[in-house]
Write a protein that holds these residues in place. Structure first.
Motif, PDB file in Angstrom:
ATOM      1  N   SER A  85      30.499  35.237  22.938  1.00  0.00           N
ATOM      2  CA  SER A  85      31.562  35.801  23.414  1.00  0.00           C
ATOM      3  C   SER A  85      31.153  36.888  24.727  1.00  0.00           C
ATOM      4  O   SER A  85      32.125  37.310  25.446  1.00  0.00           O
ATOM      5  N   SER A  86      29.973  36.862  24.806  1.00  0.00           N
ATOM      6  CA  SER A  86      29.338  37.949  25.569  1.00  0.00           C
ATOM      7  C   SER A  86      29.159  37.411  27.303  1.00  0.00           C
ATOM      8  O   SER A  86      28.368  36.334  27.163  1.00  0.00           O
ATOM      9  N   PRO A  87      29.791  38.176  28.055  1.00  0.00           N
ATOM     10  CA  PRO A  87      29.606  37.600  29.325  1.00  0.00           C
ATOM     11  C   PRO A  87      28.169  37.410  29.964  1.00  0.00           C
ATOM     12  O   PRO A  87      27.540  36.679  30.585  1.00  0.00           O
ATOM     13  N   MET A  88      27.398  38.234  29.499  1.00  0.00           N
ATOM     14  CA  MET A  88      25.851  38.234  29.716  1.00  0.00           C
ATOM     15  C   MET A  88      25.071  37.238  29.029  1.00  0.00           C
ATOM     16  O   MET A  88      24.382  36.672  29.700  1.00  0.00           O
ATOM     17  N   ASP A  89      25.419  37.021  27.994  1.00  0.00           N
ATOM     18  CA  ASP A  89      24.803  35.848  27.268  1.00  0.00           C
ATOM     19  C   ASP A  89      25.104  34.444  28.027  1.00  0.00           C
ATOM     20  O   ASP A  89      24.238  33.689  28.082  1.00  0.00           O
ATOM     21  N   LYS A  90      26.317  34.469  28.446  1.00  0.00           N
ATOM     22  CA  LYS A  90      26.791  33.057  29.220  1.00  0.00           C
ATOM     23  C   LYS A  90      26.053  32.919  30.553  1.00  0.00           C
ATOM     24  O   LYS A  90      25.470  32.177  30.970  1.00  0.00           O
ATOM     25  N   PHE A  91      25.703  34.231  31.053  1.00  0.00           N
ATOM     26  CA  PHE A  91      24.777  34.460  32.448  1.00  0.00           C
ATOM     27  C   PHE A  91      23.331  34.021  31.937  1.00  0.00           C
ATOM     28  O   PHE A  91      22.882  33.046  32.800  1.00  0.00           O
ATOM     29  N   SER A  92      23.090  34.367  30.766  1.00  0.00           N
ATOM     30  CA  SER A  92      21.649  33.998  30.252  1.00  0.00           C
ATOM     31  C   SER A  92      21.593  32.226  30.095  1.00  0.00           C
ATOM     32  O   SER A  92      20.546  31.986  30.281  1.00  0.00           O
ATOM     33  N   ALA A  93      22.629  31.848  29.618  1.00  0.00           N
ATOM     34  CA  ALA A  93      22.639  30.315  29.462  1.00  0.00           C
ATOM     35  C   ALA A  93      22.590  29.582  30.812  1.00  0.00           C
ATOM     36  O   ALA A  93      21.749  28.615  30.984  1.00  0.00           O
TER      37      ALA A  93
END
Length: 279
Positions: A85-93
């Motif tokens: 749910s973290s936008p930062m994790d999605k950016f990392s993906a």
């Protein structure tokens, strides 16, 4: 790794002194005369060669009852981050898949001249499992990366808006239909606004430039000044020093405003910062 000059000089001194040390002790007898015979090493105390049953230095033996988890594949890493749910994790993906796409596009530039087909066909082809950059990433993740980037940019994740405007509506830095391009540009502007509110220097500078020269419709000197101030403040926090040329640029932008407009800048700036990221 840099070596301090003092350490380097000390090391040279020690190396130069070693021959003198050995020649003044080991190679001399108690009377002070040099030994004529070379020093013999007692073979009886020489180390015993390692056997199959003896432990070997540098070799890790498995510990009973402990299992080492396998390293996750590229695709597993991407999907784990994307489900977060973290936008930062999605950016990392997104960035992991973007690295894969960049490597494929490099191959396109190299080999497209030797093919009669359109370059787009390479992007739709299965990704090589042996690829250093792609691993087992599938075409589905290559398409989904745009959604992950969109979500990250909408939440003001630093650097996401810049990536969003760079890759374009087709995901490869190329334009699309006029309607699609316009929609993409408007969405990019909202992402830059979110980035500016979250302290992204690039987003703030981009908006300041566009409002200064009228790149988003009519120019707006007040917003140009506000976004430039946000950029300068964020840069000062990050780098601990003023943004280069900030004084002259601020002065120029202020000169374009009337006294009444200049007096309203703090209020407009406060309203801008209070907007939600979803606006």
């Amino acid at each position: 790794m840099k070596i301090h000059p003092a350490i380097s000089i000390a090391a040279i001194g020690i190396a130069a002194a070693l021959p003198l040390l050995f020649s003044s002790t080991i190679m001399r007898d108690p009377s002070g005369k040099p030994n004529a015979k070379p020093v013999e090493i007692d073979k009886k105390i020489s180390p015993t060669p390692a056997t199959a049953s003896s432990p070997q230095i540098g070799r890790l033996e498995p510990v009973a009852g402990i299992q080492i988890a396998p390293t996750p594949s590229k695709r597993e890493q991407v999907l784990r981050l994307a489900r977060s749910s973290s936008p930062m994790d999605k950016f990392s993906a997104y960035k992991i898949v973007a690295d894969c796409v960049a490597s494929k596009e490099k191959l396109i530039r190299v080999f497209a001249a030797d093919s009669d087909g359109p370059p787009e066909q390479y992007m739709k082809a299965p990704v090589d499992n042996e690829s250093e950059h792609c691993g087992d990433i599938s075409p589905a993740e290559i398409v989904q990366r745009l959604q992950w980037l969109d979500e990250a940019a909408a939440h003001g994740i630093r650097g996401a808006a810049q990536q969003f405007v760079t890759i374009g509506p087709d995901g490869h830095g190329h334009g699309d239909s006029d309607a699609r391009n316009f929609e993409w540009e408007q969405r990019a502007l909202r992402h830059f606004e979110a980035g500016a509110r979250h302290g992204d220097v690039y987003s703030s500078l981009t908006l300041s430039d566009r409002f200064d020269i009228g790149g988003v419709g009519e120019s707006n000197p007040s917003f140009a000044l506000i976004y430039y101030e946000l950029a300068a403040e964020a840069y000062q926090r990050e780098q601990g020093k003023p943004l280069r040329g900030a004084v002259s640029v601020t002065s120029r932008l202020q000169s374009r405003l009337t006294k009444e407009e200049l007096a309203r800048v703090p209020e407009l700036k406060r309203e801008l910062l209070e907007r939600s990221t979803g606006s």
